[in-house]
Design an enzyme around this catalytic site. Sequence first.
Site, PDB file in Angstrom:
ATOM      1  N   ASP A  12       1.002  -1.202  -0.025  1.00  0.00           N
ATOM      2  CA  ASP A  12       0.122  -0.055  -0.026  1.00  0.00           C
ATOM      3  C   ASP A  12       0.899   1.426   0.055  1.00  0.00           C
ATOM      4  O   ASP A  12       2.067   1.438   0.330  1.00  0.00           O
ATOM      5  CB  ASP A  12      -0.963  -0.017   1.217  1.00  0.00           C
ATOM      6  CG  ASP A  12      -2.043   0.854   1.067  1.00  0.00           C
ATOM      7  OD1 ASP A  12      -2.213   1.342   0.084  1.00  0.00           O
ATOM      8  OD2 ASP A  12      -3.132   0.498   2.145  1.00  0.00           O
ATOM      9  N   ASP A  18     -11.031   2.084  -3.459  1.00  0.00           N
ATOM     10  CA  ASP A  18     -11.704   1.816  -2.132  1.00  0.00           C
ATOM     11  C   ASP A  18     -13.067   1.827  -2.241  1.00  0.00           C
ATOM     12  O   ASP A  18     -13.900   1.487  -1.517  1.00  0.00           O
ATOM     13  CB  ASP A  18     -11.197   2.736  -1.033  1.00  0.00           C
ATOM     14  CG  ASP A  18      -9.820   2.271  -0.597  1.00  0.00           C
ATOM     15  OD1 ASP A  18      -9.505   1.188  -0.837  1.00  0.00           O
ATOM     16  OD2 ASP A  18      -8.985   3.073   0.015  1.00  0.00           O
TER      17      ASP A  18
HETATM   18  C1  DGJ Z   1      -6.076   2.140   1.692  1.00  0.00           C
HETATM   19  C2  DGJ Z   1      -6.237   0.680   0.922  1.00  0.00           C
HETATM   20  O1  DGJ Z   1      -6.937   1.122  -0.456  1.00  0.00           O
HETATM   21  C3  DGJ Z   1      -7.251  -0.072   1.476  1.00  0.00           C
HETATM   22  O2  DGJ Z   1      -7.745  -1.240   1.173  1.00  0.00           O
HETATM   23  C4  DGJ Z   1      -6.666  -0.595   2.997  1.00  0.00           C
HETATM   24  O3  DGJ Z   1      -5.567  -1.412   2.896  1.00  0.00           O
HETATM   25  C5  DGJ Z   1      -6.269   0.975   3.647  1.00  0.00           C
HETATM   26  N1  DGJ Z   1      -5.540   1.723   3.020  1.00  0.00           N
HETATM   27  C6  DGJ Z   1      -5.454   0.410   5.058  1.00  0.00           C
HETATM   28  O4  DGJ Z   1      -4.819   1.473   5.791  1.00  0.00           O
END
Ligand code: DGJ
Length: 726
Positions: free
Chosen positions: A461, A529
Amino acid sequence: MREKFNVVKLDTTNTSLVFAVNDGNLGIAHYGKKITDLPQSDSLDMFLLNGQWGASVDRFNITKMSYSFVGDGNMRESLVSVINSDGTYTSRFVYKKHSLVNGGIPLDDLPCARNAEKTLIVELADDYANLTLKQYYTVFKDSDIIAVRQELTNNGKGNVTVLRLMSLQLDVSGTSYNCVSFNGAWARERYRKDTAVTAGTWMIQSMGGQSSAIMNPFFMAKNPDGNGVYAFNLIYSGNHKEIVEACNDINSTRFLVGINDYCFNLTLKAGETFATPQAVMLFADSEQSVTSEMHNFVNNHIVDPKFAYKDRPLLLNNWEGTHFSFTEEKLLELADKAAELGVELFVLDDGWFGHRDNDTSSLGDWYDYKEKLNGSLGKLADKIRAKGLHFGIWVEPEMISEDSDLFRNHPEYAMIVPGREPIRRRNQLVLDLVNKDVQDYLIKEIGDVIERCKAYYVKWDCNRHISDIYSATIENTGEYFHRYVLGLYRVISALKKRFPDVLFESCSAGGNRFDLGMLYYMPQTWCSDMTEPRHRLSIQEGTLYAYPQSAIGAHVSACQNSSFESKFNVACLGAFGYELDATKCTQEELEIIKKQIVFYKQHRHLLQFGKYYRLKSIFGRERKSSWIIISEDKSEAIAFLAETDELINSVPSEWRFTGLDDNALYSFEVRPQNNFKSDVIASGTAGGDALNNCEFSFGKLFSDETDRQPYGTPLATRLIYFKRID
Ligand code: DGJ
C-alpha cells in the site's frame, strides 16, 4: 534535384511505422494501418507535409517528426529541452544512422516490456553541444504495440541540464482529435472523459509522485475522420505528462508522453546517459481493438510471466470488516468463516505491527504487535494456514509515522525540507526512498516480514502522495521525483528476487497507482476503495480500457445500498475477493456467498483471462452497462447486464452481444440469484449470429427484482453463462 529518401519501415501485426530520412532529418511518413509495399522513394514527399520537407530552416514546423527540441524553429511542445554546457538553450539534433536488432534493449533500473521481437535504434546527434539522442522503437510478436524510449548522452566535458526528456513523440495529420482520458479521485478512479482537442494544448499529468487516481497515464486519441484510434501509455509509476497539441498552422497534431517536467531538472555530467522509461503506442481500428491489444500486451509483455496466466486466488481481506479493531480471536473467527465459505487466501490488512490501532502511529516499525496478535505474526499465519487457507499480509513500506521507533531513531529517513514544517497526509510522512540506506532498510525489514509469516501474497500500500521533496543524499532536488521511483523499483526488484513465488498486489489509497510500471513487478493492483457496485461500474469499466481483468483487484464488501448479488456480479470481473466481517453475515447471506464462490471458481479462468468486450458503456448517453467475456476458442462466455435506471414506468432494455462464434449454437443460462424469481426466462438456446446481431430483451428478466422496486436502488444486474453446444 531532391535526393532520394532513405526509408525505414517497422511493422507490427496490423500497423506500419514508416520513417523517411533525408538531409539529416528523420520524418514520420506514415503511422497507421499496415502497408506492404513501400512507396517509391521519389514519391515519398506525398506523405510529407507541403512537399517542402528538409528544405527550410523551420523544417520542424512543416514535418511530422519523432523528435523536436528548443531553438530551431520548432514552436511547439518539444521532446527534448536542455541547457547546454555553454548555458544556451538551443539544440540541433540531426539524424546519423539507424540499425535494427533482434529482441529488446531493457534497462537495469526501469521496467521495460518483456519478450520483445526486434528494436529499431535511431541515432541522432547535436555535434555542437556534444549530445547524442538514441531512440528505441521496440515491437512484439502478435501485438500492435510499439514501445518507445530515449537515451540522451553527454559526450562533452561540461554539465548539461536536462529540463525535459519525454519518452515518445508522435506527429500525425489533422487536428480535432477526440482525446479520451481516465480521470478522477480517491474512490472515483479512472472515469472516462472525452475532450476534443481542436486548438491549443491539452494535457494530462500527475504531480504527486505516483501515476495517480486523478489522471491515469493511459489515453486514446480518436481520429477526427473516424479513421482509427491512437492509444498511449507509459511504463512508469511516478509523475507523468501526456501532451496533445493541435497545431492549426500546419494542420497536424503532436503527441508527447513521458516523465513530467514538473519540479524536474536533471544534471547530466560528462559521459553520463539519461534513459527515459518506455512509453507505448498503438494504432487500432476501434476502441475495442485498443482494449484487446492493451490487455494482451499487459499479460504477455508486462506482467511477470510466472503469474501472467496463473489463476488468481480468491481472497478474504479483513480491512472493510474490522479496520484497525481486531484481535487474534476475531481474525481466527474470520478465517474459520472464510475457510467454510470456500475462500483460498486470508489477507491481514493494516494494524498488525508496532502499536498501530489507528493511522497516527507505527509506520516504519515492521515488527509484530504481539499484544494485539496474541503472539507473533508467524504463529498467527500458521494457525490460519492450518485452516486450509494461504496467508497474505499488508504493508505500507514507503511511509513513516512520527510516532514510530524508526522516526525516533532515524528522523533523517523521513522526507522533510530542512527548516520547514512537513505536509502531513493521513498523519504520515513519506520515507526518503532516494536515500540508499532507506532502500536497504526496507529491503531488509519488509523481507523479514515476508519471511517470518511465509507470506503467499503481499499487499503493498501507499496511502499518500509526495509533496515537499528533499533528500540530503542528492545535490539536485530536481532529480528527486524520478530518483524516488528508481529507489522504489530497486526495493521491489530486490524483494521480488528474494521471493519470486510471492504474489504481490499493488495498492495506493485504492487505485492511485494503477500503471504499467507497478504491474511489471506486481501482477495485480487494488482498483479502488469504492466497493459500492453502482459506482464501481464506472471505475471498473474505466480501468478495463487499458488493463486486463486479471490485473484488477475487485472485492465484495458489506457496503449498504445494493444487494450481495449485484456486488458479486460487478466485482467478479477481476482478481476477486471479499472484504467484510463474514461473522456478521446472516445465514442467508452466507448461503449466497457460498454459491457465488462456487460460480467464481468454476468460471475463474474465463473471468480473469477471457477476451473482454464492452457492450453498453456506463459512460454512454444511456448510462447502462454490459459486457461479455469470451474464451479463446469461443466455446463459452459470460455476459453481464446492468439496468441502472429507476424502474418507474420504464420498458426493459434490449441487449446485444458480440464476439461469439457466428456459426455456433449456444445454450445460455442466467446465474440464479436470490433476488429474482426462477420463473423468468433464465435459460435457452440461441445461435451465435443471432446473439451477435439481434437485440434481446430477455422478457421479464429484470422485472421482479426484489431490491429494484420503484424509488429503490437503480441497479439490477445479471450474469448469463453461454456454452457452445453445436
Ligand atoms: C488503503 C487501501 O486502499 C485499503 O484497502 C486499506 O488497505 C487501507 N489503505 C489500510 O490502511
